[in-house]
Motif scaffolding. Sequence first.
Motif, PDB file in Angstrom:
ATOM      1  N   ILE A 147       2.818   2.190  -8.645  1.00 54.51           N
ATOM      2  CA  ILE A 147       2.489   3.616  -8.566  1.00 54.51           C
ATOM      3  C   ILE A 147       1.170   3.811  -7.813  1.00 54.51           C
ATOM      4  CG2 ILE A 147       1.963   5.700  -9.901  1.00 54.51           C
ATOM      5  CD1 ILE A 147       3.638   4.591 -12.163  1.00 54.51           C
ATOM      6  N   CYS A 148       1.149   4.822  -6.948  1.00 50.39           N
ATOM      7  CA  CYS A 148      -0.102   5.187  -6.288  1.00 50.39           C
ATOM      8  C   CYS A 148      -0.866   6.116  -7.216  1.00 50.39           C
ATOM      9  CB  CYS A 148       0.189   5.893  -4.967  1.00 50.39           C
ATOM     10  SG  CYS A 148      -1.297   6.644  -4.258  1.00 50.39           S
ATOM     11  N   HIS A 149      -2.088   5.739  -7.566  1.00 52.00           N
ATOM     12  CA  HIS A 149      -2.860   6.566  -8.489  1.00 52.00           C
ATOM     13  C   HIS A 149      -3.502   7.769  -7.803  1.00 52.00           C
ATOM     14  CE1 HIS A 149      -3.275   3.482 -12.013  1.00 52.00           C
ATOM     15  NE2 HIS A 149      -2.047   3.786 -11.704  1.00 52.00           N
ATOM     16  N   TYR A 150      -3.299   7.884  -6.509  1.00 46.35           N
ATOM     17  CA  TYR A 150      -3.841   9.051  -5.809  1.00 46.35           C
ATOM     18  C   TYR A 150      -2.815  10.152  -5.612  1.00 46.35           C
ATOM     19  CZ  TYR A 150      -8.409   7.096  -5.123  1.00 46.35           C
ATOM     20  OH  TYR A 150      -9.663   6.619  -5.355  1.00 46.35           O
ATOM     21  N   CYS A 151      -1.560   9.770  -5.298  1.00 45.16           N
ATOM     22  CA  CYS A 151      -0.557  10.812  -5.054  1.00 45.16           C
ATOM     23  C   CYS A 151       0.604  10.737  -6.034  1.00 45.16           C
ATOM     24  CB  CYS A 151      -0.048  10.748  -3.622  1.00 45.16           C
ATOM     25  SG  CYS A 151       1.033   9.344  -3.304  1.00 45.16           S
ATOM     26  N   GLY A 152       0.645   9.690  -6.844  1.00 41.37           N
ATOM     27  CA  GLY A 152       1.694   9.586  -7.843  1.00 41.37           C
ATOM     28  C   GLY A 152       2.987   8.972  -7.339  1.00 41.37           C
ATOM     29  N   GLN A 161       0.839  -1.202   0.000  1.00 40.94           N
ATOM     30  CA  GLN A 161       0.000   0.000   0.000  1.00 40.94           C
ATOM     31  C   GLN A 161       0.866   1.240   0.000  1.00 40.94           C
ATOM     32  OE1 GLN A 161      -3.165   0.519   2.683  1.00 40.94           O
ATOM     33  NE2 GLN A 161      -4.371  -0.835   1.376  1.00 40.94           N
ATOM     34  N   CYS A 162       0.338   2.295  -0.594  1.00 39.03           N
ATOM     35  CA  CYS A 162       1.036   3.576  -0.586  1.00 39.03           C
ATOM     36  C   CYS A 162       1.207   4.029   0.862  1.00 39.03           C
ATOM     37  CB  CYS A 162       0.241   4.617  -1.360  1.00 39.03           C
ATOM     38  SG  CYS A 162       0.993   6.248  -1.326  1.00 39.03           S
ATOM     39  N   THR A 163       2.369   4.587   1.164  1.00 36.29           N
ATOM     40  CA  THR A 163       2.601   5.042   2.530  1.00 36.29           C
ATOM     41  C   THR A 163       1.973   6.411   2.795  1.00 36.29           C
ATOM     42  OG1 THR A 163       4.738   5.795   1.725  1.00 36.29           O
ATOM     43  CG2 THR A 163       4.715   3.738   2.978  1.00 36.29           C
ATOM     44  N   ASN A 164       1.515   7.080   1.725  1.00 34.43           N
ATOM     45  CA  ASN A 164       0.854   8.385   1.893  1.00 34.43           C
ATOM     46  C   ASN A 164      -0.660   8.280   1.868  1.00 34.43           C
ATOM     47  OD1 ASN A 164       3.356   9.684   1.793  1.00 34.43           O
ATOM     48  ND2 ASN A 164       3.251   9.880  -0.435  1.00 34.43           N
ATOM     49  N   CYS A 165      -1.168   7.208   1.233  1.00 26.69           N
ATOM     50  CA  CYS A 165      -2.596   7.116   0.973  1.00 26.69           C
ATOM     51  C   CYS A 165      -3.088   5.721   1.372  1.00 26.69           C
ATOM     52  CB  CYS A 165      -2.904   7.314  -0.514  1.00 26.69           C
ATOM     53  SG  CYS A 165      -2.061   8.729  -1.247  1.00 26.69           S
ATOM     54  N   SER A 166      -4.384   5.636   1.668  1.00 28.24           N
ATOM     55  CA  SER A 166      -4.893   4.325   2.045  1.00 28.24           C
ATOM     56  C   SER A 166      -5.405   3.563   0.828  1.00 28.24           C
ATOM     57  CB  SER A 166      -5.999   4.487   3.086  1.00 28.24           C
ATOM     58  OG  SER A 166      -7.018   5.308   2.580  1.00 28.24           O
TER      59      SER A 166
HETATM   60 ZN    ZN Z   1      -0.392   7.723  -2.527  1.00 23.01          ZN
END
Ligand code: ZN
Length: 669
Positions: free
Chosen positions: A402-407, A384-389
């Motif tokens: 790649i996290c599609h929420y924060c890039g 999981q992204c460490t910035n977003c859930s």
């Molecule tokens: Zn993210």
Amino acid sequence: MNKGFADIIIPVAVGGSFTYGIPVDLLGTVRRGSLVTVPFRQSSDTIGLVINTHDTPPSGMSFREIISCLPEEASVNEKLVEFIMWVSDYYMAYPGEVMKAAIPPGSELPGNKVKRRRKQESGSDEVLTLPARLNALQTDVSGAIRNLFKEQEVVLLHGVTSSGKTEIYIHHMQEQLAAGRQVLYMLPEIALTTQIIERLRKHFGSSIGVFHSRLTPSARREVWKKVSDGTLRAVLGVRSSLFLPFRDLGLIIIDEEHDSSYKQYDPAPRYHARDAAMILARIHGGKTLLGSATPSLESYHNATVGRYGLVELMTRYGEVMMPEMIIADTRSTQKSRKGVTHFTPRLLKAIGEALDNEEQVILFQNRRGFSPFIMCPDCGWVPQCTNCSVSYTYHKSIGRMICHYCGKSVRLPAECPECGSTSLTTKGFGTEKIEEEIKIMFPSARVARMDQDTTRRRNAASEILTDFAAGETDILIGTQMISKGLDFERLTVVGVLDADNMMHFPDFRAFERSFQLMAQVSGRAGRRTRRGKVIIQTADPAHMVLRQVLKNDYQAMCRYQLEERSLFGYPPFVRIIRIVIRHRDLEELNISASRLAESLKKHLGSKVLGPEFPLVRQVQKWFIKTIMIKIDNSLSPSRVKEVIRREIDNEMKRTRQGILRIHADVDPQ
Ligand code: ZN
Ligand code: ADP
Ligand code: ZN
């Protein structure tokens, strides 16, 4: 009277306007709509927009003065000022945030000098071709629209895919131009402008311009100026073109009016371009023509209750048949072939036949990347992204997640950090995986992919589409980008790889959206001579929405969904305002969100729902909670907005640890 003071809005997120003095040498020059430079906070030349001039000094003794006034040609006209103020008020945005969208591109740069007015071009004598002759049905429809406009400000044209709506728009544009007025033709997506502008240029030559954010700043500035001085009579653009300084708009056309890309999410102003367009047209004493093969439930409802005019065109141009719709059950495939690929035999066969006949294929999958998540088969770990859930999407071509929420992007780990297993597997599939599989199965086919990842370069999208239109590509794989508006001669087969992930999305609009997406992408097939074929893959073939798509029964979908919306209190029967509250500290967020909801409930009662976590509860380290307010007939929208503004302000003033962010989203999509 001297009118020695000006109320000015500044392009920052602050409420209201600021009053400045007008220096003697600028008296008579500074007017509503002028762009000026003023001292603001530490800066000595902040650009501001004058919304009012008057004789009342600001309360308190001291006020500051305007430093300079930009040339008249950089000013905004009265109609645009009125529109800016409406958007700000209705969408609960600061006027300065709206102003940023409306001033000449580049003028917010410090020290920018606006060039002197050039000699106006005289009327052009370009020779232009063959608006197409409308057939009998199109002529009737066009006449009906003209008649309805005598009494209605807005008309909805509901016409099946390839019924010739674009040709009808062209005729109405021509009438406006002949009457000396301006026209704005709006599309939901930049990628679509390429094809349509080619069609429009044939008829309108250089009197039509294109406007969107992918143009260079100087190109945008050029359009801005020409719209302002009237040399440009018609504009094809995306939502931001609403803020161009039109002089006299006779008509706004909203093509694909159902499309959710018309709503801006971030940053503010969070406006809906379709709805705002109607206000802009009204300010100009002009009309709005909405068009779609799959109208939004909001617009269709408004049309059936008589608020808009309604015209329907239910056959394709040239008697071309609607495509043959086929359901392919993915469950049997998975059992018999152990899910080796994501293609059913039916779809593979149709692709093979099309290629043999030198026809083209579109494959639609509404997910980019290779697979939406990675999983450890031994312990169940999902990165999981460490910035977003949210889980990372795997992009195989670059070997990264790649996290599609924060890039944020990270390398794919060689082994599971939890249990050390080295057999991490991909789950689900996106466009990249479809591309990989199709290249293996049809090695000689020329394949292209169109999604956010392949269209970052300025002209990439238009190159992909031009190649496909020219027959240089056989198979085009893409996300919703390829679902709308496009017209290709040799395209006969459309495959929808996974209908289920759309239909089962947890949102009250999911069924409407799935119907629209599938009907639109299907509408690309067989638009000329040969009948097209659409193959929809699903594990849920009996699903009601699929039945409706199969029969191309928009009315059935509409009736059913409107009943549900009315029963459960959703748009178009209520208006929704969503309040989004963000804080990096979960505790602080919970306290603020609950307190805000409580104080709203005191004034608005049971119409206030929440707070709750959205689907993705953390983005870029900010935790998020939302409060939803349903405005039915018992509440006045402007009073509700007043209460919301006040209570948000009160909440922001309370002391706390860290930074709290709150914004309101009016008519969220
Ligand atoms: Zn993210
Ligand atoms: P829609 O916008 O409803 O999807 P289009 O306007 O793209 O439909 O029309 C579908 C196809 O039929 C296009 O290739 C268009 O050029 C052609 N067409 C539509 N109307 C006419 C007409 N009156 N004369 C010639 N061709 C037409
Ligand atoms: Zn593991």
